[in-house]
Motif scaffolding. Structure first.
Motif, mmCIF file in Angstrom:
data_model
loop_
_atom_site.group_PDB
_atom_site.id
_atom_site.type_symbol
_atom_site.label_atom_id
_atom_site.label_comp_id
_atom_site.label_asym_id
_atom_site.label_seq_id
_atom_site.Cartn_x
_atom_site.Cartn_y
_atom_site.Cartn_z
ATOM 1 N N THR A 130 6.144 0.016 1.633
ATOM 2 C CA THR A 130 5.197 0.158 2.390
ATOM 3 C C THR A 130 5.387 0.392 4.086
ATOM 4 O OG1 THR A 130 3.316 -1.285 1.288
ATOM 5 C CG2 THR A 130 2.881 -0.501 3.644
ATOM 6 N N GLU B 128 0.800 -1.305 -0.170
ATOM 7 C CA GLU B 128 -0.138 -0.087 -0.156
ATOM 8 C C GLU B 128 0.812 1.404 -0.053
ATOM 9 O OE1 GLU B 128 -3.057 0.307 -0.283
ATOM 10 O OE2 GLU B 128 -3.959 -1.799 0.376
ATOM 11 N N VAL B 129 2.060 1.333 -0.785
ATOM 12 C CA VAL B 129 2.925 2.439 -0.365
ATOM 13 C C VAL B 129 2.401 3.655 -0.944
ATOM 14 C CG1 VAL B 129 4.021 1.904 -2.729
ATOM 15 C CG2 VAL B 129 5.358 3.079 -1.031
ATOM 16 N N ILE C 280 -0.490 4.570 1.917
ATOM 17 C CA ILE C 280 -0.101 4.486 3.384
ATOM 18 C C ILE C 280 0.212 5.663 4.076
ATOM 19 C CG2 ILE C 280 2.452 3.571 3.205
ATOM 20 C CD1 ILE C 280 -0.543 2.419 5.703
ATOM 21 N N ASP D 126 2.874 -4.455 8.410
ATOM 22 C CA ASP D 126 3.154 -4.733 7.050
ATOM 23 C C ASP D 126 3.173 -6.096 6.749
ATOM 24 O OD1 ASP D 126 4.267 -4.756 4.545
ATOM 25 O OD2 ASP D 126 6.308 -4.700 5.144
ATOM 26 N N SER E 98 4.726 -7.227 2.532
ATOM 27 C CA SER E 98 4.773 -6.391 1.277
ATOM 28 C C SER E 98 6.139 -6.386 0.554
ATOM 29 C CB SER E 98 4.613 -4.693 1.733
ATOM 30 O OG SER E 98 3.526 -4.712 2.200
#
Lengths: 119, 253
Positions: B59, B30-31, B34, B52, B55
């Protein structure tokens, strides 16, 4: 060759194929020792099933089954029991893996916090 | 911390302050969103923990740079697994309650305080942010999915003896002692952490309530489960609950 002997030899041949497969997998470390021993024991029992037919016949007759049908049914029950045992084993391992995964993340965070505090 | 007694359950109930609450955000690749989510949550004074979930992008780094506590799971274990790890962290670090929140920006941080206030008002152990309880929501599931969710809600209402319109909402506050129980037992599979938890908590005697919240569109990305898969999984979890083969919690004394 009587039909009974032919069937016994067929079963033994199939059991032999499975034995070779298990040994092949074990030599390549794909199955642990514990499971190798278990499966090989089953293969050996299966290989000699044909010889047990004269002993099985009276019981099969009592149950109004053919001897081979009885052997087949017994094999299915044993395999089902094995599958259930393996399911339990895998579920337990999944739980342990998840626990380990969490523990690792928490330990890493604790170590990072400790490092940051001691700077 | 102010402690008083709730006559109904005859147990000590603490009034939650913002400092008692940890916002737990499970995140998987979800970089893109986030950082914004962590900033928004922090603006309301809450401490944030990003879990995390294995990932492969940045992220964890971005979340850490934005000031969040970060737990990095080495293996992807699903939302439930990530949440449970977050709950364990909250319990071990003395937080009284957690708010679980998505990393895609759909859950609006201005509702965090609403959850805390509603919990203090009702003394609930779990306060769900319902997507169907607000006129401002943009949540619009397909007809089939809506029908399935209504079925789940009916089962949840029966278990909790309360009006629950959105048992699958991932925006909720959970407080002690339920938090401690879930830190040990929350399942990792899909819907286990939402619907099944509501039912199990209700059946174990915990007080479950909900309030209406608005929902924003995703900041980035698409849902991980399509309609068909969602329906299949809803069927699976419904079967689990109806057959009573769900996880167990110790009954609330």
């Amino acid at each position: 060759m009587s039909q009974q002997v032919a069937q016994a030899l067929e079963i033994a041949a199939v059991a032999l194929v499975f034995t070779v497969s298990i040994l092949y997998l074990a030599q390549r470390q794909r199955i642990s020792f514990r499971y190798t021993v278990g499966w090989l024991t089953l293969c050996v029992i299966s290989a000699f099933t044909g010889l047990l037919i004269p002993m099985i016949k009276p019981l099969a007759a009592k149950l109004q089954l053919d001897a081979f049908a009885l052997i087949g049914a017994s094999a299915i029950i044993i395999l089902l029991a094995l599958c259930i045992q393996l399911s339990i084993s895998i579920s337990g391992m999944q739980k342990q893996l998840q626990q380990l995964n969490e523990d690792l993340a928490l330990q890493k965070k604790a170590a990072e916090d400790f490092r940051a505090a001691s700077k | 911390m102010k402690i008083w007694h709730c006559r109904k359950k005859q147990q000590k109930i603490s009034v939650l302050q913002v400092s008692d609450v940890l916002v737990v955000i499970p995140a998987f690749n979800e970089v893109e969103s986030i950082g914004q989510v962590v900033d928004q949550v922090a603006a309301f004074g809450f401490q944030t923990l990003v879990v995390d979930d294995g990932s492969v992008d940045q992220t964890a780094y971005v979340a850490h740079q934005c000031g969040a506590h970060v737990l990095s799971l080495p293996l992807n274990s699903g939302v439930g697994g990530a949440l449970r790890c977050g709950f364990r962290y909250a319990v071990e670090n003395g937080f009284t309650a957690v708010i679980q929140c998505d990393a895609d920006g759909q859950h609006l941080p201005n509702h965090l305080s609403d959850l805390v206030d509603a919990t203090n008002r009702t003394h609930a152990h779990m306060m769900i942010g319902s997507r169907f309880g607000s006129e401002r929501t943009t949540h619009d599931p397909s007809l089939l999915r809506r029908f399935a969710m209504q079925m789940l809600s009916k089962v949840a209402q029966r278990a909790t003896k309360n009006i629950i319109t959105d048992s699958t909402s991932g925006f909720r506050l959970i407080r002690q002692p339920l938090l401690g129980e879930l830190a040990l037992n929350l399942p990792a599979y899909y819907l286990g952490d939402t619907f099944e938890t509501v039912v199990v908590a209700g059946r174990a005697g915990y007080h479950v309530e909900e309030i209406g919240v608005a929902m924003a569109p995703r900041l980035h990305g698409t849902s991980s489960s399509g309609n068909f898969r969602s329906i299949l999984l809803i069927g699976k979890v419904l079967t689990t609950v109806l057959l009573g083969i769900h996880f167990r919690l110790r009954r609330l004394k």
